[in-house]
Design an enzyme around this catalytic site. Structure first.
Site, PDB file in Angstrom:
ATOM      1  CG  ASP A  62      77.541 -23.178 -36.842  1.00 11.73           C
ATOM      2  OD1 ASP A  62      76.453 -23.107 -37.461  1.00 11.73           O
ATOM      3  OD2 ASP A  62      77.637 -23.642 -35.692  1.00 11.73           O
ATOM      4  CE1 TYR A 165      64.997 -28.277 -46.133  1.00  7.29           C
ATOM      5  CE2 TYR A 165      63.154 -28.850 -47.563  1.00  7.29           C
ATOM      6  CZ  TYR A 165      64.474 -28.460 -47.404  1.00  7.29           C
ATOM      7  OH  TYR A 165      65.265 -28.248 -48.514  1.00  7.29           O
ATOM      8  CE  LYS A 169      65.628 -24.932 -47.477  1.00 10.74           C
ATOM      9  NZ  LYS A 169      66.928 -24.263 -47.626  1.00 10.74           N
TER      10      LYS A 169
END
Length: 246
Positions: A62, A165, A169
């Site tokens: 994880d 998101y 990135k």
């Protein structure tokens, strides 16, 4: 004398792009360390790959947990004294919350997986990478993390209103460049699984399989960067068609 197999650790490899990258590199004769947050799903993926003759080891991992990453390092270290390739693939899509509604909490979970996760894993595995003769790190990013893409009104992502998101990135892209500059002995490259110039992306669970490219096409850039020779590039951002503007 049998040459030692090339070794690769892939995070988030029990499905989608990670699994396909594991399959493709595995059938090339590599030893694959398959990172999976869900141990049960990881075991199913490992059994499927083993049925195809792949030399694969399940690594419960994880990326949002320091303890889990430390455990993963122990597992991999038990099998090999070096890691040739690390593919930081695990990621979280977020919930595409409108920027007007997004809170710091909404960003936090996505950043934990997409930004801090690759840092945790890269930091932990640096000694094993540095023990390899031609170490490579592949960061699985997104065209949505490129200013060139988000600022292009022709690109679908320019009309997708969210914060978590795309900004995570963009941060991952910067991490890639900064690692590449500071650690010239290791090749660090970011890829996007889409075809940016054609406004397409790969069909995965993350986008409910709405992408136009197959998962195999989506892994083309991953495999290319994972198999770079000693004279290959570092600090780049590419998709399967070639370089993408930051």
């Amino acid at each position: 004398m049998m040459t030692e197999k090339t070794t690769v650790l892939i995070t988030g490899a029990n499905k989608g792009l990670g699994y396909e990258a594991a399959r493709r590199l595995g059938v090339m004769g590599w030893k694959v360390f398959l990172g999976s947050r869900d141990e049960g799903r990881g075991r199913v993926a490992v059994e499927k790959l083993q049925a195809d003759g792949v030399d694969v080891v399940l690594v419960p991992l994880d990326v949002t947990s320091d303890e889990s990453v430390a455990g993963a390092l122990q597992v991999v270290s038990g099998h090999t004294g070096r890691l040739d390739v690390l593919i930081n693939n695990a990621g979280a899509p977020g919930r595409a919350v409108h920027p007007g509604e997004a809170t710091a909490d909404e960003l936090h979970g996505v950043y934990d997986a997409n930004v801090y996760g690759p840092v945790r894993v890269t930091h932990a595995f640096l000694p094993l990478l540095q023990a390899a003769s031609n170490p490579r790190v592949v960061m699985v990013s997104s065209g949505g993390g490129a200013f060139s893409v988000v600022l292009d009104p022709e690109q679908p992502v320019s009309k997708m209103h969210e914060l978590a998101y795309s900004s995570s990135k963009a941060a991952l892209n910067m991490l890639t460049v900064r690692y590449a500059q500071a650690l010239p002995g290791i090749k660090f490259n970011a890829i996007t699984p889409g075809e940016t110039a054609k406004h397409t992306f790969a069909a995965t669970d993350m986008n409910n399989h709405k992408g136009q490219l197959t998962v195999t096409e989506g892994t083309d850039a991953i495999v290319r960067m994972a198999t770079l020779g000693p004279d290959g590039p570092t600090g780049t951002f590419e998709d399967r068609l070639g370089p993408v503007d930051w």
